[in-house]
Motif scaffolding. Structure first.
Motif, PDB file in Angstrom:
ATOM      1  N   GLN A   1      -6.563 -10.367  -1.094  1.00 28.96           N
ATOM      2  CA  GLN A   1      -7.812 -10.015  -0.030  1.00 28.96           C
ATOM      3  C   GLN A   1      -7.315  -9.966   0.757  1.00 28.96           C
ATOM      4  OE1 GLN A   1      -8.011 -15.107   1.586  1.00 28.96           O
ATOM      5  NE2 GLN A   1      -9.865 -13.374   1.157  1.00 28.96           N
ATOM      6  N   SER A   2      -7.529  -9.086   2.255  1.00 30.49           N
ATOM      7  CA  SER A   2      -7.059  -9.328   3.110  1.00 30.49           C
ATOM      8  C   SER A   2      -7.265  -9.621   4.623  1.00 30.49           C
ATOM      9  CB  SER A   2      -7.442  -7.167   3.561  1.00 30.49           C
ATOM     10  OG  SER A   2      -7.035  -7.204   3.098  1.00 30.49           O
TER      11      SER A   2
ATOM     12  N   HIS B   1      -7.707  -0.131   1.799  1.00 29.48           N
ATOM     13  CA  HIS B   1      -7.476   0.005   3.194  1.00 29.48           C
ATOM     14  C   HIS B   1      -6.053   1.087   3.545  1.00 29.48           C
ATOM     15  CE1 HIS B   1      -8.991  -3.902   3.885  1.00 29.48           C
ATOM     16  NE2 HIS B   1      -8.595  -4.415   2.516  1.00 29.48           N
TER      17      HIS B   1
ATOM     18  N   TRP C   1      -8.225  -5.048  -4.831  1.00 32.81           N
ATOM     19  CA  TRP C   1      -8.340  -5.969  -3.440  1.00 32.81           C
ATOM     20  C   TRP C   1      -9.498  -7.601  -4.134  1.00 32.81           C
ATOM     21  CZ3 TRP C   1     -14.064  -6.842  -2.638  1.00 32.81           C
ATOM     22  CH2 TRP C   1     -14.764  -5.894  -3.712  1.00 32.81           C
TER      23      TRP C   1
ATOM     24  N   HIS D   1     -16.127  -5.421   5.057  1.00 37.71           N
ATOM     25  CA  HIS D   1     -14.658  -4.366   5.486  1.00 37.71           C
ATOM     26  C   HIS D   1     -16.186  -2.644   5.396  1.00 37.71           C
ATOM     27  CE1 HIS D   1     -12.740  -1.208   3.468  1.00 37.71           C
ATOM     28  NE2 HIS D   1     -12.045  -1.570   4.549  1.00 37.71           N
TER      29      HIS D   1
ATOM     30  N   ASP E   1     -11.907  -7.516   4.204  1.00 35.34           N
ATOM     31  CA  ASP E   1     -12.786  -7.432   2.772  1.00 35.34           C
ATOM     32  C   ASP E   1     -14.125  -6.954   2.099  1.00 35.34           C
ATOM     33  OD1 ASP E   1     -10.388  -8.338   1.654  1.00 35.34           O
ATOM     34  OD2 ASP E   1     -11.242 -10.418   1.918  1.00 35.34           O
TER      35      ASP E   1
ATOM     36  N   ARG F   1      -0.526  -9.781   1.657  1.00 36.40           N
ATOM     37  CA  ARG F   1      -2.482  -9.650   0.652  1.00 36.40           C
ATOM     38  C   ARG F   1      -2.249 -11.433   0.624  1.00 36.40           C
ATOM     39  NH1 ARG F   1      -2.580  -5.729   2.453  1.00 36.40           N
ATOM     40  NH2 ARG F   1      -4.399  -3.506   1.781  1.00 36.40           N
TER      41      ARG F   1
ATOM     42  N   VAL G   1      -3.116  -9.601   6.960  1.00 36.16           N
ATOM     43  CA  VAL G   1      -1.989  -8.889   5.859  1.00 36.16           C
ATOM     44  C   VAL G   1      -1.149  -9.034   6.896  1.00 36.16           C
ATOM     45  CG1 VAL G   1      -4.118  -7.399   5.389  1.00 36.16           C
ATOM     46  CG2 VAL G   1      -2.998  -6.967   7.005  1.00 36.16           C
TER      47      VAL G   1
ATOM     48  N   GLU H   1      -8.028  -6.597   8.390  1.00 28.63           N
ATOM     49  CA  GLU H   1      -8.267  -7.861   8.212  1.00 28.63           C
ATOM     50  C   GLU H   1      -9.769  -8.315   7.579  1.00 28.63           C
ATOM     51  OE1 GLU H   1      -5.200  -8.720  11.887  1.00 28.63           O
ATOM     52  OE2 GLU H   1      -6.987  -8.158  11.930  1.00 28.63           O
TER      53      GLU H   1
END
Ligand code: OVM
Length: 399
Positions: free
Chosen positions: A60-61, A346, A56, A90, A86, A290, A65, A84
């Motif tokens: 990144q998200s 995730h 990650w 998150h 990080d 990603r 995504v 969505e």
């Protein structure tokens, strides 16, 4: 090494109907393949899909995504605090949802859901009768069971539940390009979003349910009161269509593998393995993207900062470099390690819920059904992200 490029469209109707030929082409072209149509880097081998999903920091998200890059494009709804986002933002929402959907909470639901599955099986198959009958396994079982147990478990009021599937359907389409599938959803987005958002409020959610537990976490200060409704929204976004198509996948698998059904009848404890094997074999969620946070080398290929990568979960789950006889649906295999629920920080927060639903339904069906087979052609439902079924006509021979 030169970067192989392919101009195929993974979101075209041809590919959505049968993605396997494209997956094989992508895997064989190289560890990373440039998709010229969308300016994205495709990963289709297990090793590299796994590597990206568990990295990650480099991938990144928070930039989304799906295909859309939130660095440049406005998302269609406020980004999910889980999917969505990080670390560190998150982490608190994730910890709350993991706990709410964890094994400890689910143990409380187990007996009720097994009883619900028995009732549904009786209603569909006719209590106590024998012989054979035909029905659609998608509507009568794969949709009916999650809709029977999940909204109640969340604590949703009864009205408007018919919005759940169309909302999820659009949310999963929206990870893809703005094609006809997204366009057909647009007229209802405002209405469906307003309904979903209204149901995320504290006063809508019955005591004791997943929704109320998320709000209780806000009361304890584990998340803020501003975050709570968005965490509930994740449940309503990701919790219904996914399980419907996961259950459809396992029912289709058994309808086409009579030997595996006989084995499940003999060894009903295999219900959970069967579900994970079906998730591997069909991969109801096919792709997630990603975004590279810096120039990163994957499989010897440079992926430039800010570029999107697309991980083909369904392809990784059938990569012959990782799986023996990958196209076989086989209860003897150990499907653990599949990326059908994703991988890394995730990885699906609802996977235990999905497994419990599957275990309850398969257990009830295995007791009653001696043989299950297709009664006509199974029809795909096209979605930019979901490998889904419109219809699976089955004939069952009752025990
Ligand atoms: C979310 C979410 C998570 C996974 C899948 C998904 C619509 C949504 O957190 O909203 O698909």
């Amino acid at each position: 090494m030169t970067l192989p490029s392919i101009d195929a469209d993974p979101f075209s109707h041809d590919v959505l109907e049968d993605p396997l030929p494209l997956h094989a082409r992508l895997r064989d072209a190289g560890p990373v393949v440039y998709l010229t149509r969308y300016d994205v880097y495709a990963l289709a081998r297990y090793e590299h899909v796994h590597a990206v999903l568990t990295d990650w920091q480099n991938f990144q998200s928070a930039a989304g995504v799906g295909l859309s890059n939130f660095r440049y494009e406005k998302p269609w709804r406020p980004p999910s605090l889980l999917l969505e986002a990080d670390p560190p933002r998150h982490d608190a929402p994730r910890a709350v949802l993991t706990n709410v959907l964890g094994p400890r909470e689910l143990r409380k639901l187990r007996a009720a859901w097994f009883a619900d599955a028995e009732e549904l099986a009786d209603a569909v198959l006719g209590a106590g009768s024998s012989g054979e009958l035909e029905f659609d396994a998608v509507t009568e079982l794969a949709e009916a069971f999650p809709l029977r147990v999940f909204p109640d478990a969340v604590g949703l009021p009864p009205d408007g539940r018919e919005n759940l599937l169309p909302y999820g359907e659009h949310a999963f389409n929206a990870f893809g390009p703005v094609n006809d599938l997204v366009e057909k959803g647009l007229p209802r987005v405002a209405e469906l979003s307003a309904w979903v958002n209204s149901r995320c409020q504290r006063d809508m959610l019955a005591p004791g349910g997943f929704g109320a537990r998320i709000w209780a976490a806000a009361d304890r200060g584990d998340i803020t009161a501003e975050q709570a409704p968005l965490v509930v929204r994740s449940l309503l976004s990701a919790g219904v269509d996914t399980t419907v198509h996961g259950l459809a996948a396992v029912l289709y698998a058994f309808a086409t593998h009579p030997d595996q059904w006989r084995r499940l009848r003999r060894e009903p404890h295999l219900a959970r393995v069967a579900f994970d094997e079906a998730v591997r074999w069909q991969s109801p969620v096919q792709t997630f993207f990603r975004t590279a946070t810096r120039d990163v080398v994957v499989g010897g290929t440079l992926i430039p900062d800010g570029k999107k990568v697309v991980t083909f979960l369904g392809s990784a789950n059938r990569d012959p470099r990782r799986w023996a006889d990958p196209d076989a649906f086989d209860l003897s295999r150990d499907p653990s390690g599949h990326v059908g629920f994703g991988m890394g920080i995730h990885q699906c927060a609802g996977q235990h819920v999905a497994r419990l639903e599957a275990e309850a339904l398969l257990t009830a069906l295995a007791r009653r059904i001696e043989r299950i087979e297709l009664a006509g052609p199974a029809l795909r439902h096209h979605n930019n992200t979901l490998r889904a079924w419109r219809s699976i006509p089955v004939r069952v021979h009752l025990a």
